[in-house]
Design a protein around this motif. Structure first.
Motif, PDB file in Angstrom:
ATOM      1  N   TYR A  27       0.839  -1.197   0.000  1.00 29.58           N
ATOM      2  CA  TYR A  27       0.000   0.000   0.000  1.00 29.58           C
ATOM      3  C   TYR A  27       0.877   1.251   0.000  1.00 29.58           C
ATOM      4  CZ  TYR A  27      -3.904  -3.017   1.467  1.00 29.58           C
ATOM      5  OH  TYR A  27      -4.868  -3.997   1.543  1.00 29.58           O
ATOM      6  N   PRO A  28       0.564   2.252  -0.815  1.00 31.66           N
ATOM      7  CA  PRO A  28       1.329   3.506  -0.796  1.00 31.66           C
ATOM      8  C   PRO A  28       1.089   4.321   0.484  1.00 31.66           C
ATOM      9  CG  PRO A  28       0.128   3.252  -2.864  1.00 31.66           C
ATOM     10  CD  PRO A  28      -0.414   2.243  -1.907  1.00 31.66           C
ATOM     11  N   VAL A  29      -0.052   4.078   1.141  1.00 36.35           N
ATOM     12  CA  VAL A  29      -0.375   4.774   2.390  1.00 36.35           C
ATOM     13  C   VAL A  29      -0.707   3.723   3.455  1.00 36.35           C
ATOM     14  CG1 VAL A  29      -1.262   6.802   1.188  1.00 36.35           C
ATOM     15  CG2 VAL A  29      -2.840   4.967   1.804  1.00 36.35           C
ATOM     16  N   THR A  30      -0.685   4.146   4.701  1.00 33.47           N
ATOM     17  CA  THR A  30      -0.969   3.225   5.798  1.00 33.47           C
ATOM     18  C   THR A  30      -2.439   2.820   5.802  1.00 33.47           C
ATOM     19  OG1 THR A  30       0.764   4.238   7.151  1.00 33.47           O
ATOM     20  CG2 THR A  30      -0.875   2.891   8.300  1.00 33.47           C
ATOM     21  N   MET A  31      -2.665   1.521   5.811  1.00 31.59           N
ATOM     22  CA  MET A  31      -4.029   1.001   5.927  1.00 31.59           C
ATOM     23  C   MET A  31      -4.215   0.421   7.324  1.00 31.59           C
ATOM     24  SD  MET A  31      -5.716   1.564   3.180  1.00 31.59           S
ATOM     25  CE  MET A  31      -5.459   1.972   1.442  1.00 31.59           C
ATOM     26  N   GLU A  32      -5.402   0.622   7.879  1.00 27.06           N
ATOM     27  CA  GLU A  32      -5.685   0.184   9.241  1.00 27.06           C
ATOM     28  C   GLU A  32      -6.963  -0.649   9.275  1.00 27.06           C
ATOM     29  OE1 GLU A  32      -4.076   3.896  11.828  1.00 27.06           O
ATOM     30  OE2 GLU A  32      -5.597   4.370  10.308  1.00 27.06           O
ATOM     31  N   PRO A  33      -6.894  -1.886   8.789  1.00 27.55           N
ATOM     32  CA  PRO A  33      -8.103  -2.712   8.743  1.00 27.55           C
ATOM     33  C   PRO A  33      -8.700  -3.007  10.110  1.00 27.55           C
ATOM     34  CG  PRO A  33      -6.148  -4.005   8.213  1.00 27.55           C
ATOM     35  CD  PRO A  33      -5.732  -2.574   8.213  1.00 27.55           C
ATOM     36  N   HIS A  34      -7.881  -2.916  11.170  1.00 25.79           N
ATOM     37  CA  HIS A  34      -8.433  -3.143  12.511  1.00 25.79           C
ATOM     38  C   HIS A  34      -9.459  -2.059  12.860  1.00 25.79           C
ATOM     39  CE1 HIS A  34      -5.168  -0.261  13.234  1.00 25.79           C
ATOM     40  NE2 HIS A  34      -5.784   0.072  14.343  1.00 25.79           N
ATOM     41  N   LEU A  35      -9.259  -0.848  12.311  1.00 23.17           N
ATOM     42  CA  LEU A  35     -10.242   0.216  12.534  1.00 23.17           C
ATOM     43  C   LEU A  35     -11.514  -0.032  11.742  1.00 23.17           C
ATOM     44  CD1 LEU A  35      -7.985   3.419  12.487  1.00 23.17           C
ATOM     45  CD2 LEU A  35      -8.928   2.229  14.480  1.00 23.17           C
ATOM     46  N   VAL A  36     -11.366  -0.690  10.591  1.00 28.93           N
ATOM     47  CA  VAL A  36     -12.537  -1.071   9.790  1.00 28.93           C
ATOM     48  C   VAL A  36     -13.355  -2.094  10.570  1.00 28.93           C
ATOM     49  CG1 VAL A  36     -13.328  -2.045   7.607  1.00 28.93           C
ATOM     50  CG2 VAL A  36     -11.261  -0.634   7.655  1.00 28.93           C
ATOM     51  N   THR A  37     -12.662  -3.032  11.190  1.00 30.37           N
ATOM     52  CA  THR A  37     -13.326  -4.039  12.022  1.00 30.37           C
ATOM     53  C   THR A  37     -14.074  -3.377  13.175  1.00 30.37           C
ATOM     54  OG1 THR A  37     -11.612  -5.684  11.492  1.00 30.37           O
ATOM     55  CG2 THR A  37     -12.955  -6.098  13.441  1.00 30.37           C
ATOM     56  N   GLU A  38     -13.430  -2.399  13.795  1.00 30.58           N
ATOM     57  CA  GLU A  38     -14.076  -1.677  14.899  1.00 30.58           C
ATOM     58  C   GLU A  38     -15.306  -0.905  14.400  1.00 30.58           C
ATOM     59  OE1 GLU A  38     -11.227   0.831  16.820  1.00 30.58           O
ATOM     60  OE2 GLU A  38      -9.848  -0.827  17.250  1.00 30.58           O
ATOM     61  N   PHE A  39     -15.192  -0.344  13.189  1.00 37.64           N
ATOM     62  CA  PHE A  39     -16.305   0.431  12.633  1.00 37.64           C
ATOM     63  C   PHE A  39     -17.533  -0.454  12.443  1.00 37.64           C
ATOM     64  CE2 PHE A  39     -18.811   1.794   8.952  1.00 37.64           C
ATOM     65  CZ  PHE A  39     -19.065   3.120   9.260  1.00 37.64           C
ATOM     66  N   TYR A  40     -17.352  -1.632  11.853  1.00 39.20           N
ATOM     67  CA  TYR A  40     -18.495  -2.504  11.566  1.00 39.20           C
ATOM     68  C   TYR A  40     -18.989  -3.256  12.802  1.00 39.20           C
ATOM     69  CZ  TYR A  40     -18.233  -1.832   6.501  1.00 39.20           C
ATOM     70  OH  TYR A  40     -18.270  -1.291   5.230  1.00 39.20           O
ATOM     71  N   SER A  41     -18.177  -3.370  13.815  1.00 45.16           N
ATOM     72  CA  SER A  41     -18.604  -4.121  15.006  1.00 45.16           C
ATOM     73  C   SER A  41     -19.178  -3.210  16.079  1.00 45.16           C
ATOM     74  CB  SER A  41     -17.402  -4.893  15.589  1.00 45.16           C
ATOM     75  OG  SER A  41     -16.346  -4.009  15.958  1.00 45.16           O
ATOM     76  N   ARG A  42     -19.387  -1.937  15.736  1.00 47.43           N
ATOM     77  CA  ARG A  42     -19.948  -0.994  16.723  1.00 47.43           C
ATOM     78  C   ARG A  42     -21.371  -1.400  17.119  1.00 47.43           C
ATOM     79  NH1 ARG A  42     -17.290   4.094  16.907  1.00 47.43           N
ATOM     80  NH2 ARG A  42     -19.207   5.079  17.608  1.00 47.43           N
TER      81      ARG A  42
END
Length: 204
Positions: free
Chosen positions: A189-204
């Motif tokens: 990835y050219p930029v930092t990806m944070e899939p753990h935050l995606v997981t947090e977003f959908y598990s709210r």
């Protein structure tokens, strides 16, 4: 400027990153968002941070539709193992992603169109669905009559990016083998990806 290029530029500026690492990104000259209020800075909330991480990951893969992206997340949750890693694995296993990673086309948007127009085969059979999930060992090839397209030749010769180790590409034969599902750390990835935050977003 085409609508597609304009859309990509808007995604870059809206997210505040050069998402695909391309030299023509407007963010290289204007490091602020679009519109008259684009230079305003305010501290994001936790929700805002998670949302931005999700939009960044979605946008990188050609702005996948929200419904489709949520289905990928649901599949990642269903599988054993770390949900974040599973999500990245599913995204990287998409046919259009492998076509892009193998440097058969210059952009993820071009990869989707290239696949949709029937220029690609998987294990000898034509597949025109960009979201098609590849398995380890699958061989992707550009159809013979499509190999001399300027788009393909230019992408293969470009030094803008390299083919990652989990894909074996042969640009003479225009074939690529999907060797294995990558870990997050292996994905270029050219930029930092944070899939753990995606997981947090959908598990709210």
């Amino acid at each position: 400027m085409s609508k597609r290029i304009e859309a990509k530029h808007k995604i870059d500026r809206r997210l505040g990153v050069n998402l695909w690492g391309r030299p023509k990104s407007p963010l290289n000259n204007r490091e602020y968002g679009p519109g008259q209020h684009g230079q305003r800075r305010k501290k994001p909330t936790d929700f805002g941070i998670q949302l931005m991480a999700k939009q960044r990951l979605r946008g990188y893969y050609g702005s996948i539709g929200e419904r489709q992206f949520r289905k990928l997340y649901a599949e990642a949750v269903r599988r054993r193992g770390d949900t974040s890693e599973m999500l990245i694995g599913l995204l990287e296993s998409r046919l259009e992603t492998v076509v892009y990673r193998a440097k058969f086309v210059p952009t993820v948007f071009a990869a989707r169109q290239f696949v949709n127009h029937g220029h690609v085969k998987v294990n000898g059979k034509r597949v025109n669905i960009g979201s098609y999930q590849l398995k380890e060992g699958d061989v992707v090839e550009v159809r013979e009559r499509s190999r001399d397209m300027a788009l393909v030749v230019g992408a293969a010769q470009s030094g803008e990016r390299d083919v990652p180790e989990y894909i074996e590409a042969d640009h003479k034969k225009m074939t690529a083998k999907y060797v294995r599902v990558p870990q997050l750390a292996e994905v270029p990835y050219p930029v930092t990806m944070e899939p753990h935050l995606v997981t947090e977003f959908y598990s709210r």
